[in-house]
Design a protein around this motif. Structure first.
Motif, PDB file in Angstrom:
ATOM      1  N   HIS A 110       1.235  -5.175  12.209  1.00  0.00           N
ATOM      2  CA  HIS A 110       1.822  -5.859  10.859  1.00  0.00           C
ATOM      3  C   HIS A 110       2.236  -7.384  11.658  1.00  0.00           C
ATOM      4  O   HIS A 110       3.195  -7.266  12.288  1.00  0.00           O
ATOM      5  N   ARG A 147     -12.207   2.876   7.212  1.00  0.00           N
ATOM      6  CA  ARG A 147     -11.670   3.652   6.370  1.00  0.00           C
ATOM      7  C   ARG A 147     -11.487   2.900   4.920  1.00  0.00           C
ATOM      8  O   ARG A 147     -11.160   1.539   4.803  1.00  0.00           O
ATOM      9  N   THR A 166       0.582  -1.057  -0.027  1.00  0.00           N
ATOM     10  CA  THR A 166      -0.024   0.044  -0.069  1.00  0.00           C
ATOM     11  C   THR A 166       0.912   1.217   0.019  1.00  0.00           C
ATOM     12  O   THR A 166       1.028   1.914  -0.891  1.00  0.00           O
ATOM     13  N   ASP A 178     -12.828   7.218  16.050  1.00  0.00           N
ATOM     14  CA  ASP A 178     -12.453   5.919  16.068  1.00  0.00           C
ATOM     15  C   ASP A 178     -11.469   5.679  15.144  1.00  0.00           C
ATOM     16  O   ASP A 178     -10.517   5.007  15.079  1.00  0.00           O
ATOM     17  N   SER A 185      -4.576   0.748   3.337  1.00  0.00           N
ATOM     18  CA  SER A 185      -5.230  -0.397   3.535  1.00  0.00           C
ATOM     19  C   SER A 185      -6.791  -0.185   3.772  1.00  0.00           C
ATOM     20  O   SER A 185      -6.893   0.924   4.495  1.00  0.00           O
ATOM     21  N   ARG A 218       2.666  12.891  15.516  1.00  0.00           N
ATOM     22  CA  ARG A 218       1.411  12.188  15.468  1.00  0.00           C
ATOM     23  C   ARG A 218       0.691  12.343  16.658  1.00  0.00           C
ATOM     24  O   ARG A 218       1.408  11.913  17.746  1.00  0.00           O
ATOM     25  N   PRO A 223      -8.973   8.021  13.468  1.00  0.00           N
ATOM     26  CA  PRO A 223      -8.435   9.414  13.006  1.00  0.00           C
ATOM     27  C   PRO A 223      -7.735   9.776  11.728  1.00  0.00           C
ATOM     28  O   PRO A 223      -7.324  10.827  11.233  1.00  0.00           O
ATOM     29  N   GLY A 224      -7.382   8.406  10.898  1.00  0.00           N
ATOM     30  CA  GLY A 224      -7.024   8.694   9.614  1.00  0.00           C
ATOM     31  C   GLY A 224      -8.156   9.477   8.681  1.00  0.00           C
ATOM     32  O   GLY A 224      -7.915   9.807   7.491  1.00  0.00           O
TER      33      GLY A 224
HETATM   34  O1  TXA Z   1      -1.763   0.615   4.452  1.00  0.00           O
HETATM   35  C1  TXA Z   1      -1.823   0.855   5.458  1.00  0.00           C
HETATM   36  O2  TXA Z   1      -2.634   0.611   6.194  1.00  0.00           O
HETATM   37  C2  TXA Z   1      -0.525   1.568   5.954  1.00  0.00           C
HETATM   38  C3  TXA Z   1       0.518   0.326   5.863  1.00  0.00           C
HETATM   39  C4  TXA Z   1       1.688   1.147   6.528  1.00  0.00           C
HETATM   40  O3  TXA Z   1       0.180  -0.580   6.644  1.00  0.00           O
HETATM   41  N1  TXA Z   1      -0.831   2.140   7.443  1.00  0.00           N
HETATM   42  C5  TXA Z   1      -1.443   3.121   7.748  1.00  0.00           C
HETATM   43  O4  TXA Z   1      -1.148   3.710   8.924  1.00  0.00           O
HETATM   44  O5  TXA Z   1      -2.287   3.720   6.933  1.00  0.00           O
HETATM   45  P1  TXA Z   1      -2.028   4.785   9.409  1.00  0.00           P
HETATM   46  O6  TXA Z   1      -1.296   5.016  10.754  1.00  0.00           O
HETATM   47  O7  TXA Z   1      -1.423   6.006   8.512  1.00  0.00           O
HETATM   48  O8  TXA Z   1      -3.399   4.805   9.369  1.00  0.00           O
HETATM   49  C6  TXA Z   1      -3.985   3.869  10.388  1.00  0.00           C
HETATM   50  C7  TXA Z   1      -5.291   4.125  10.621  1.00  0.00           C
HETATM   51  C8  TXA Z   1      -5.608   5.395  11.501  1.00  0.00           C
HETATM   52  O9  TXA Z   1      -6.650   6.004  10.585  1.00  0.00           O
HETATM   53  C9  TXA Z   1      -6.109   4.800  12.773  1.00  0.00           C
HETATM   54  O10 TXA Z   1      -6.977   5.762  13.336  1.00  0.00           O
HETATM   55  C10 TXA Z   1      -6.671   3.582  12.552  1.00  0.00           C
HETATM   56  O11 TXA Z   1      -5.991   2.860  11.319  1.00  0.00           O
HETATM   57  N2  TXA Z   1      -6.562   2.576  13.699  1.00  0.00           N
HETATM   58  C11 TXA Z   1      -5.887   2.092  14.360  1.00  0.00           C
HETATM   59  N3  TXA Z   1      -6.228   1.325  15.057  1.00  0.00           N
HETATM   60  C12 TXA Z   1      -7.366   1.386  15.429  1.00  0.00           C
HETATM   61  C13 TXA Z   1      -8.402   0.965  16.249  1.00  0.00           C
HETATM   62  N4  TXA Z   1      -8.193   0.255  17.376  1.00  0.00           N
HETATM   63  N5  TXA Z   1      -9.755   1.171  16.022  1.00  0.00           N
HETATM   64  C14 TXA Z   1      -9.938   2.079  14.972  1.00  0.00           C
HETATM   65  N6  TXA Z   1      -9.071   2.571  14.015  1.00  0.00           N
HETATM   66  C15 TXA Z   1      -7.868   2.404  14.187  1.00  0.00           C
END
Ligand code: TXA
Ligand code: MG
Length: 320
Positions: free
Chosen positions: A59, A187, A27, A214, A173, A50, A216-217
């Protein structure tokens, strides 16, 4: 000396010492640290600037490792894992105590995926712990799809980017959580809604106003270039609204031509949306470095991967 390297043994050594390594996935590139080490995770939040309320994705090397971090796995989660792992699907599941609270921002759930990239699967197989990895960009800016993008962001603070070439999917993803065992999309991303529904049956998209806390992305003005960005139905009309400006255009293709603009990137000469997705962030990076007044991006057809791309572009365009 460049921080970009293909030395997997060195990446193992750094990660085992609680250092961070940027890793390739299908991704986007991730900024990885030992998911079981609070010290390593703290470094991730600091390097990205962040906010601590935004949880990370863990992962794992293979679906059999799921039990190490998830307390329970709803039936539909198992079906989705079987269908899409390794691949660009993240499942949010109840967490085990072994996962530090800092990884999940204090939530009782943890986000998990098995990435589909040979270099990173090789790396994960050599580690005794999973890695937490958000996208390897400073908070709020465009996600990196090449090792060079990552080095451009973190050359001064990061010890190593493990080079796995350009990301083949190019969009993050898709994140699916479960509410009373019912799947909910948190998302949109590389796996389309249609693909998820072919496994789970009809599924809801988390309501926009509810989703910030939930996932924040989904915060506004995420994935953004520093150049003002406009998402346009009609590129010609958008160009006409910016007379005398230095304009960069991102169009889907094929065969688009626009006059009076400074730069133009066609994402796919054949109009293939998957190819366009893979190239979108690199195009945004490239135009963002040209000192343009505005970037005009063409809206995608609102189906399949196009819906995920529009979601990202809308966030890039917000606030201008
Ligand atoms: O493709 C991807 O998902 C990439 C690659 C590196 O794996 N990672 C990625 O991570 O996009 P990041 O941190 O940019 O986005 C992760 C998202 C965030 O929006 C966060 O809020 C959500 O995942 N997230 C993580 N843990 C969560 C949880 N327990 N409940 C709800 N949302 C969660
Ligand atoms: Mg991100």
């Amino acid at each position: 000396m460049s921080i970009i390297s293909t030395d997997i043994a060195k990446a193992v050594e750094l990660l085992a010492a609680d250092e961070l390594v940027a890793i390739p996935t299908e991704t986007v590139y991730g900024l990885a640290g030992n998911a079981f080490s609070e010290q390593a995770i703290r470094k991730i939040f600091e390097m990205k600037k962040r906010p601590f309320f935004n949880p990370l994705i863990v992962h794992i090397a293979s679906p059999d490792r799921l039990e190490e971090i998830a307390r329970t796995v709803p039936e539909k989660a198992q079906l989705l894992a079987n269908a899409f792992w390794p691949g660009p699907l993240t499942l949010v599941l109840p967490k085990k105590d072994s996962v530090p609270d800092i990884v999940t921002a204090g939530k009782p759930t943890v986000a998990i995926r098995v990435p589909k990239h040979p270099v990173t699967l090789d790396l994960l197989g050599k580690l005794s712990f999973p890695v937490a990895a958000p996208s390897a960009n400073p908070f709020g800016s465009i996600s990196p799809t090449t090792a060079q993008h990552v080095a451009g962001y973190f050359a001064d603070t990061l010890k190593m980017v493990l080079d796995g070439g350009a990301c083949t999917k190019g969009i993050e993803s898709t994140i699916v959580g479960f509410e009373n065992s019912t799947p909910v999309v948190y998302r949109l991303g590389s796996v389309t809604l249609e693909e998820i529904e072919s496994v789970t049956g009809p599924i809801s998209l988390l309501n926009k106003k509810d989703e910030a806390p939930d996932a924040p992305g989904m915060l506004s003005r995420h994935y953004a270039p520093s150049t003002p960005t406009v998402l346009a139905e009609s590129i010609d009309e958008a160009i006409a609204m910016h007379p005398g400006k230095r304009i960069g255009v991102i169009s889907i293709g094929p065969g688009n031509f626009f006059s009076g603009i400074t730069s133009h990137i066609i994402l796919s000469e054949t109009g293939d949306l998957r190819e366009a997705a893979a190239r979108l962030y690199a195009a945004m990076h490239e135009l963002d470095e040209m000192n343009l007044d505005v970037i005009i991006a063409q809206r995608f057809p609102d189906e399949g991967i196009g819906r995920s791309l529009n979601d990202r572009l809308q966030r890039a365009a917000k606030g201008d």
